[in-house]
Design a protein around this motif. Structure first.
Motif, PDB file in Angstrom:
ATOM      1  N   ARG A  63      31.048   6.399  48.537  1.00 23.36           N
ATOM      2  CA  ARG A  63      30.625   6.541  47.153  1.00 23.36           C
ATOM      3  C   ARG A  63      31.507   5.741  46.206  1.00 23.36           C
ATOM      4  O   ARG A  63      31.789   6.173  45.081  1.00 23.36           O
ATOM      5  CB  ARG A  63      30.590   8.011  46.748  1.00 23.36           C
ATOM      6  CG  ARG A  63      29.664   8.844  47.648  1.00 23.36           C
ATOM      7  CD  ARG A  63      29.726  10.298  47.336  1.00 23.36           C
ATOM      8  NE  ARG A  63      29.035  10.582  46.089  1.00 23.36           N
ATOM      9  CZ  ARG A  63      27.758  10.926  46.000  1.00 23.36           C
ATOM     10  NH1 ARG A  63      27.013  11.019  47.074  1.00 23.36           N
ATOM     11  NH2 ARG A  63      27.213  11.178  44.856  1.00 23.36           N
ATOM     12  N   LEU A  64      31.935   4.604  46.680  1.00 23.51           N
ATOM     13  CA  LEU A  64      32.718   3.738  45.809  1.00 23.51           C
ATOM     14  C   LEU A  64      31.817   3.202  44.713  1.00 23.51           C
ATOM     15  O   LEU A  64      30.603   3.163  44.857  1.00 23.51           O
ATOM     16  CB  LEU A  64      33.312   2.569  46.604  1.00 23.51           C
ATOM     17  CG  LEU A  64      34.247   2.942  47.737  1.00 23.51           C
ATOM     18  CD1 LEU A  64      34.851   1.706  48.368  1.00 23.51           C
ATOM     19  CD2 LEU A  64      35.334   3.892  47.259  1.00 23.51           C
ATOM     20  N   ILE A  65      32.434   2.803  43.636  1.00 24.05           N
ATOM     21  CA  ILE A  65      31.663   2.276  42.518  1.00 24.05           C
ATOM     22  C   ILE A  65      32.155   0.879  42.165  1.00 24.05           C
ATOM     23  O   ILE A  65      33.284   0.517  42.451  1.00 24.05           O
ATOM     24  CB  ILE A  65      31.783   3.180  41.286  1.00 24.05           C
ATOM     25  CG1 ILE A  65      33.241   3.297  40.873  1.00 24.05           C
ATOM     26  CG2 ILE A  65      31.173   4.532  41.558  1.00 24.05           C
ATOM     27  CD1 ILE A  65      33.453   4.119  39.655  1.00 24.05           C
ATOM     28  N   LYS A  66      31.248   0.149  41.570  1.00 24.89           N
ATOM     29  CA  LYS A  66      31.599  -1.189  41.103  1.00 24.89           C
ATOM     30  C   LYS A  66      31.694  -1.080  39.593  1.00 24.89           C
ATOM     31  O   LYS A  66      30.751  -0.654  38.936  1.00 24.89           O
ATOM     32  CB  LYS A  66      30.480  -2.158  41.507  1.00 24.89           C
ATOM     33  CG  LYS A  66      30.885  -3.601  41.509  1.00 24.89           C
ATOM     34  CD  LYS A  66      29.689  -4.461  41.857  1.00 24.89           C
ATOM     35  CE  LYS A  66      30.086  -5.914  41.992  1.00 24.89           C
ATOM     36  NZ  LYS A  66      28.911  -6.745  42.255  1.00 24.89           N
ATOM     37  N   ILE A  67      32.849  -1.472  39.065  1.00 26.75           N
ATOM     38  CA  ILE A  67      33.040  -1.326  37.632  1.00 26.75           C
ATOM     39  C   ILE A  67      33.337  -2.662  36.978  1.00 26.75           C
ATOM     40  O   ILE A  67      33.839  -3.573  37.617  1.00 26.75           O
ATOM     41  CB  ILE A  67      34.193  -0.354  37.317  1.00 26.75           C
ATOM     42  CG1 ILE A  67      35.512  -0.894  37.876  1.00 26.75           C
ATOM     43  CG2 ILE A  67      33.895   1.019  37.866  1.00 26.75           C
ATOM     44  CD1 ILE A  67      36.712  -0.100  37.459  1.00 26.75           C
ATOM     45  N   ALA A  68      32.990  -2.729  35.707  1.00 30.88           N
ATOM     46  CA  ALA A  68      33.329  -3.913  34.933  1.00 30.88           C
ATOM     47  C   ALA A  68      34.827  -3.894  34.702  1.00 30.88           C
ATOM     48  O   ALA A  68      35.385  -2.899  34.276  1.00 30.88           O
ATOM     49  CB  ALA A  68      32.571  -3.913  33.620  1.00 30.88           C
ATOM     50  N   ASP A  69      35.462  -4.996  35.027  1.00 34.05           N
ATOM     51  CA  ASP A  69      36.912  -5.101  34.884  1.00 34.05           C
ATOM     52  C   ASP A  69      37.204  -6.109  33.772  1.00 34.05           C
ATOM     53  O   ASP A  69      36.304  -6.629  33.143  1.00 34.05           O
ATOM     54  CB  ASP A  69      37.500  -5.584  36.223  1.00 34.05           C
ATOM     55  CG  ASP A  69      38.965  -5.238  36.359  1.00 34.05           C
ATOM     56  OD1 ASP A  69      39.502  -4.555  35.470  1.00 34.05           O
ATOM     57  OD2 ASP A  69      39.565  -5.642  37.362  1.00 34.05           O
ATOM     58  N   ARG A  70      38.442  -6.372  33.559  1.00 37.00           N
ATOM     59  CA  ARG A  70      38.801  -7.362  32.546  1.00 37.00           C
ATOM     60  C   ARG A  70      38.286  -8.747  32.918  1.00 37.00           C
ATOM     61  O   ARG A  70      38.061  -9.035  34.090  1.00 37.00           O
ATOM     62  CB  ARG A  70      40.317  -7.434  32.419  1.00 37.00           C
ATOM     63  CG  ARG A  70      40.918  -6.270  31.692  1.00 37.00           C
ATOM     64  CD  ARG A  70      42.423  -6.460  31.584  1.00 37.00           C
ATOM     65  NE  ARG A  70      43.039  -5.228  31.114  1.00 37.00           N
ATOM     66  CZ  ARG A  70      43.389  -5.034  29.844  1.00 37.00           C
ATOM     67  NH1 ARG A  70      43.195  -5.962  28.953  1.00 37.00           N
ATOM     68  NH2 ARG A  70      43.934  -3.882  29.472  1.00 37.00           N
ATOM     69  N   GLY A  71      38.131  -9.565  31.916  1.00 35.60           N
ATOM     70  CA  GLY A  71      37.818 -10.970  32.148  1.00 35.60           C
ATOM     71  C   GLY A  71      36.491 -11.214  32.820  1.00 35.60           C
ATOM     72  O   GLY A  71      36.387 -12.039  33.715  1.00 35.60           O
ATOM     73  N   ASP A  72      35.483 -10.511  32.393  1.00 37.34           N
ATOM     74  CA  ASP A  72      34.132 -10.737  32.912  1.00 37.34           C
ATOM     75  C   ASP A  72      34.004 -10.537  34.406  1.00 37.34           C
ATOM     76  O   ASP A  72      33.091 -11.066  35.038  1.00 37.34           O
ATOM     77  CB  ASP A  72      33.669 -12.154  32.583  1.00 37.34           C
ATOM     78  CG  ASP A  72      33.101 -12.218  31.173  1.00 37.34           C
ATOM     79  OD1 ASP A  72      33.143 -11.189  30.479  1.00 37.34           O
ATOM     80  OD2 ASP A  72      32.600 -13.281  30.791  1.00 37.34           O
ATOM     81  N   LYS A  73      34.964  -9.810  34.972  1.00 37.65           N
ATOM     82  CA  LYS A  73      34.916  -9.592  36.412  1.00 37.65           C
ATOM     83  C   LYS A  73      34.407  -8.180  36.717  1.00 37.65           C
ATOM     84  O   LYS A  73      34.379  -7.314  35.859  1.00 37.65           O
ATOM     85  CB  LYS A  73      36.323  -9.739  37.011  1.00 37.65           C
ATOM     86  CG  LYS A  73      36.966 -11.094  36.791  1.00 37.65           C
ATOM     87  CD  LYS A  73      36.352 -12.147  37.683  1.00 37.65           C
ATOM     88  CE  LYS A  73      37.075 -13.491  37.535  1.00 37.65           C
ATOM     89  NZ  LYS A  73      36.397 -14.565  38.253  1.00 37.65           N
ATOM     90  N   TYR A  74      34.039  -8.019  37.952  1.00 37.67           N
ATOM     91  CA  TYR A  74      33.725  -6.679  38.446  1.00 37.67           C
ATOM     92  C   TYR A  74      34.708  -6.382  39.565  1.00 37.67           C
ATOM     93  O   TYR A  74      35.254  -7.282  40.192  1.00 37.67           O
ATOM     94  CB  TYR A  74      32.315  -6.625  39.019  1.00 37.67           C
ATOM     95  CG  TYR A  74      31.229  -6.639  37.982  1.00 37.67           C
ATOM     96  CD1 TYR A  74      30.688  -5.445  37.514  1.00 37.67           C
ATOM     97  CD2 TYR A  74      30.745  -7.828  37.474  1.00 37.67           C
ATOM     98  CE1 TYR A  74      29.693  -5.449  36.560  1.00 37.67           C
ATOM     99  CE2 TYR A  74      29.751  -7.847  36.508  1.00 37.67           C
ATOM    100  CZ  TYR A  74      29.224  -6.647  36.065  1.00 37.67           C
ATOM    101  OH  TYR A  74      28.244  -6.652  35.115  1.00 37.67           O
TER     102      TYR A  74
END
Lengths: 159, 159
Positions: free
Chosen positions: A57-68
């Motif tokens: 149940r890992l999630i993909k999140i918006a990170d800094r610098g237009d990254k995920y």
DNA sequence: ATAGTTTTTGCATAAATATTCAAAAAATAT
DNA sequence: ATATTTTTTGAATATTTATGCAAAAACTAT
């Protein structure tokens, strides 16, 4: 029965390793995670990684610098916490009022807890306490003046 | 200046609507969310929805029944606890034995309380009660058979 | 052991999502 | 107002992720 737990253990190890890898590195895609795993000796493909991620149940999140990046659920808070909570507040808050030393925030249904957490975490000055129901948050301040000031701050925060 | 905030408001409204929609519905894909938005009068495409989701920092989480759904971040912390507690158990447990309807877990010194909490939180089936000292946890089951079964489950859990 | 069942996996590919690029809209400055 | 800059957006598409299916591995029962 000689190989009883071979595959099973291997999968468990892999899942543990995935959690460790995404904790220690910024993993942007499943392909990247696959490479990490392969470099640690796991013989694995993106398809399996996709299934593992679902199981964990890992999630993909918006990170800094237009990254995920992938993250443990509920753990994403340590990164970019301010932006994240501000976003939550901005989009969940309906009205902000102050009454005596209280600030009362009405939110969309089910979001009050999230907003309360956001407010606590954002650690606005002079907040005495926060309590939340389903669509309402009460924020206790020291006095009416501070409540008024805080209501204003909050309003600016949510636009 | 006559149309000063037209686009801005439209986007903000859309973002708010997205939060509401995913709060009220189980939204599985961006395509589905796009349809919801269109049905509410927004003229929007999947590309924009993708950008909105990034901006709102929404997350896609594994849901029941092999489905996925979009959610507000920070609402799924229970899963992380699970992962973390499994790790706690894995590293702290030394031995697992069953005696009559009890399962007795020996841990490294000082870790029994943590393991007990982990076991309670992980909510294994049919656990009647848990008590912990410094390096020992007693888990009460309904009968000897269940104790044996649970001991086995636990052993698998910690590897 | 052998047979039957369940789980895990890769391959190929379908499905979903993110992004590039160009254009339009909006905000800002003059 | 007009010019300039910034933001927003869609279309097309690249990239990424999920999954149907079949095969292999692991487990279970006898």
């Amino acid at each position: 029965m000689q190989e009883k737990e071979c595959l099973k253990n291997s999968k468990k190890q892999r899942l543990n390793t995935i959690v460790r890898i995404i904790s220690e590195n910024s993993v942007e895609t499943q392909g990247q995670l696959t490479k990490y795993l392969i470099s640690e000796g796991f013989d694995v493909t993106q398809a399996t990684v996709s299934r593992d991620i679902k199981e964990l149940r890992l999630i993909k999140i918006a990170d800094r610098g237009d990254k995920y990046r992938y993250a443990l659920p509920g753990k994403e808070s340590n990164v970019d916490i301010r932006t994240r909570y501000t976003a939550v507040l901005t989009h969940a808050v309906i009205t902000i009022q102050n009454a005596s030393n209280l600030v009362v925030v009405k939110t969309i249904p089910g979001s009050a807890q999230g907003c309360a957490m956001a407010i606590e975490t954002l650690d606005f000055d002079r907040v005495v306490g926060v309590i939340a129901g389903d669509d309402t948050v009460f924020i206790a301040m020291n006095n009416e003046k501070e409540a008024a000031a805080f209501a204003k701050t909050l309003m600016e925060c949510v636009n």
